[in-house]
Design an enzyme around this catalytic site. Structure first.
Site, PDB file in Angstrom:
ATOM      1  CB  THR A  49       4.810 -21.061 -30.695  1.00  0.00           C
ATOM      2  OG1 THR A  49       5.516 -21.736 -29.649  1.00  0.00           O
ATOM      3  CG2 THR A  49       5.489 -21.304 -32.020  1.00  0.00           C
ATOM      4  N   GLY A  76      -8.008  -9.925 -36.816  1.00  0.00           N
ATOM      5  CA  GLY A  76      -9.448  -9.706 -36.667  1.00  0.00           C
ATOM      6  C   GLY A  76     -10.211 -10.537 -37.680  1.00  0.00           C
ATOM      7  CB  SER A  77      -9.446 -11.528 -41.188  1.00  0.00           C
ATOM      8  OG  SER A  77      -9.232 -10.225 -41.637  1.00  0.00           O
ATOM      9  CD1 TRP A 109     -12.041  -6.217 -43.294  1.00  0.00           C
ATOM     10  CD2 TRP A 109     -11.803  -4.213 -44.250  1.00  0.00           C
ATOM     11  NE1 TRP A 109     -10.752  -6.110 -43.737  1.00  0.00           N
ATOM     12  CE2 TRP A 109     -10.576  -4.889 -44.328  1.00  0.00           C
ATOM     13  CE3 TRP A 109     -11.885  -2.920 -44.795  1.00  0.00           C
ATOM     14  CZ2 TRP A 109      -9.440  -4.344 -44.924  1.00  0.00           C
ATOM     15  CZ3 TRP A 109     -10.764  -2.376 -45.387  1.00  0.00           C
ATOM     16  CH2 TRP A 109      -9.553  -3.083 -45.445  1.00  0.00           C
ATOM     17  CD  GLU A 183     -13.311   0.000 -39.042  1.00  0.00           C
ATOM     18  OE1 GLU A 183     -14.139   0.908 -38.868  1.00  0.00           O
ATOM     19  OE2 GLU A 183     -12.787  -0.241 -40.134  1.00  0.00           O
ATOM     20  CB  SER A 204      -8.770  -5.937 -35.876  1.00  0.00           C
ATOM     21  OG  SER A 204      -7.542  -5.663 -36.534  1.00  0.00           O
ATOM     22  CG  HIS A 209      -7.383  -1.630 -36.010  1.00  0.00           C
ATOM     23  ND1 HIS A 209      -8.562  -2.308 -36.163  1.00  0.00           N
ATOM     24  CD2 HIS A 209      -6.906  -1.452 -37.255  1.00  0.00           C
ATOM     25  CE1 HIS A 209      -8.786  -2.540 -37.440  1.00  0.00           C
ATOM     26  NE2 HIS A 209      -7.784  -2.032 -38.125  1.00  0.00           N
ATOM     27  CG  HIS A 236      -3.680 -27.979 -35.684  1.00  0.00           C
ATOM     28  ND1 HIS A 236      -2.925 -28.200 -36.816  1.00  0.00           N
ATOM     29  CD2 HIS A 236      -3.009 -27.044 -34.982  1.00  0.00           C
ATOM     30  CE1 HIS A 236      -1.843 -27.430 -36.797  1.00  0.00           C
ATOM     31  NE2 HIS A 236      -1.874 -26.710 -35.696  1.00  0.00           N
ATOM     32  CG  ASN A 263      -2.012 -22.912 -36.884  1.00  0.00           C
ATOM     33  OD1 ASN A 263      -2.307 -22.091 -36.000  1.00  0.00           O
ATOM     34  ND2 ASN A 263      -0.797 -23.369 -37.022  1.00  0.00           N
TER      35      ASN A 263
END
Ligand SMILES: Cc1ncc(COP(=O)(O)O)c(C=O)c1O
Length: 415
Positions: A49, A76-77, A109, A183, A204, A209, A236, A263
């Site tokens: 983690t 990246g999102s 995108w 990108e 991203s 990429h 959180h 998260n």
């Protein structure tokens, strides 16, 4: 355990030897030995983690890009999601309200757009320039009004707009600027990295990429306040692990939930791979650029070359870090596009559309009623109709691969 790993590696090496050398995939040899070993090291430590390696990657990233803070996330999102939700968060001074507007290009995108909509903001779409696939400054200037509170600048395939002018326009009009540089990691405009002009810049590390850790992303910002906000939203809504050197820190390592949150944390495994790759970014950029030049030279020097394609060039003042190799099919061959892309697929040459094409054609736009006026974005549509891209590899392209690739590309007028 050892025997099983040995058997596994023998099987793997056998399949490596049988690799189809005629394939031209989006990405080749994705991970180096060091990448794999660094990931294994984390795995064998028993704690995968988010931890020290993520922090190390963030620090190196921020230092290299010359920004105050970088925060790693799982894609990246997710970086775009954090940027959008930071802007509407009550912890942010002058935070945005429901239905405030943002400007975004129609050639975008999905997750450049949706996080801002999910945060309650309203999009105003604008068209792009046919040569750069990015918006022109004049088009942005023309479209801002009193309701515009954010500009989401999407830097397409390593290229950009005149981001300095856009950034100055934003400052002058109290508009937030998010740069989606997912990108475009490594590209510089006027000697400053794309992604570092805006309030937030996002990157991203998805497959193929500029660098990849499989999944992964980074968001950069310039103030301690924004960093603290992003940091709590990533995890959180808490303050745990927050950098104690930064003022107003409540208490380190406590479970203080100072905000709402998600998260979106990365794994240290992906951070280890990402960091290793990041240290080779300049090398990748150099090789990709040389491979690109060679592909163009090979195409143009062939006896079969009849201007079947147009290439896309960097705008003035940009030092590009290429992602893929976009091509625009000549108008007189457009009727062959579908057949041609199927042909390339059969030859094991992978292709992708330019972003998601003209995003206005997507069902999700209809679902949310975001283009009720059915505005026609002519250039975005042309890029969807005529454009596609192939990979640019991180190893120098061989002569046989060049011949194979360019011969197949030049088949377009004979299909
Ligand atoms: C411009 C742009 N923004 C955002 C994203 C989302 O990045 P990710 O795939 O890491 O979620 C992509 C994905 O490729 C992209 O091209």
């Amino acid at each position: 355990m050892k025997k099983e790993i040995k058997n596994f590696l023998t099987k793997y090496l056998k399949s490596e030897n049988e690799k189809n050398l005629k394939k031209y995939t989006l990405l080749e040899d994705a991970f180096s030995n060091e990448d794999i070993l660094s990931a294994l090291d984390v795995l064998l430590s028993g704690k995968i983690t988010m931890g020290a390696i993520t922090k190390e990657f963030e620090n190196e990233f921020a230092k290299y890009l010359n920004v105050k803070h970088a925060l790693m996330v799982n894609s990246g999102s997710s970086a775009n999601l954090l940027a959008a939700f930071a802007l509407v968060n009550p912890m942010k001074k002058n935070y945005l309200k429901k239905n405030d507007e943002f400007i975004i290009q129609a050639l975008c995108w999905s997750t450049s757009l949706w996080p801002l909509v999910q945060a309650g903001l309203k999009p105003k779409f604008i068209d792009v320039n046919l040569d750069s696939f990015n918006v022109d400054y004049k088009e942005v200037e023309k479209n801002i009004n009193k309701k515009t509170k954010v500009i989401m600048a999407v830097h397409v395939l390593g290229n950009s707009s005149d981001i300095l002018k856009i950034s100055n326009l934003c400052k002058k009009n109290n508009i937030y600027l998010i740069e989606d540089a997912c990108e475009s990691l490594g590209s510089k405009f006027k000697n400053k990295f794309l992604g570092t002009y805006g309030d937030f810049g996002t990157y991203s590390f998805y497959y193929s990429h500029q660098i990849t850790s499989g999944e992964g992303g980074m968001i950069v910002c310039h103030t301690d306040e924004d960093y603290r906000l992003l940091h709590s939203l990533r995890s959180h809504g808490w303050d745990r692990g927050f950098n104690p050197k930064i003022k107003n820190q409540i208490k380190e390592n406590t479970f203080n939930f100072i905000n709402s949150g998600f998260n979106l944390r990365p794994l240290d495994i992906t951070a280890a791979i990402g960091l290793n790759q990041f240290r080779r970014l300049n090398k990748f950029m150099d090789i990709r650029s040389k491979n690109r030049t060679k592909i163009i030279e090979f195409l143009k020097s062939s006896t079969k070359w009849k201007n079947q394609f147009k290439f896309f060039n960097e705008i003035k003042n940009l030092q590009p870090s290429w992602f893929g190799f976009p091509l625009m099919i000549n108008e007189n061959l457009l009727h062959k596009k579908e057949k041609f892309l199927n042909y390339l697929k059969k030859q094991n040459i992978e292709t992708r559309p330019i972003l998601s094409g003209n995003f206005m054609n997507q069902k999700s736009i209809e679902l949310y009623g975001l283009n009720k006026a059915k505005i026609n974005f002519k250039n975005s549509q042309t890029i969807e109709d005529r454009g596609f891209f192939i990979g640019l590899h991180i190893n120098p392209i061989t002569k046989s691969s060049l011949l194979n690739l360019t011969n197949h590309l030049l088949m377009i007028d004979r299909l």
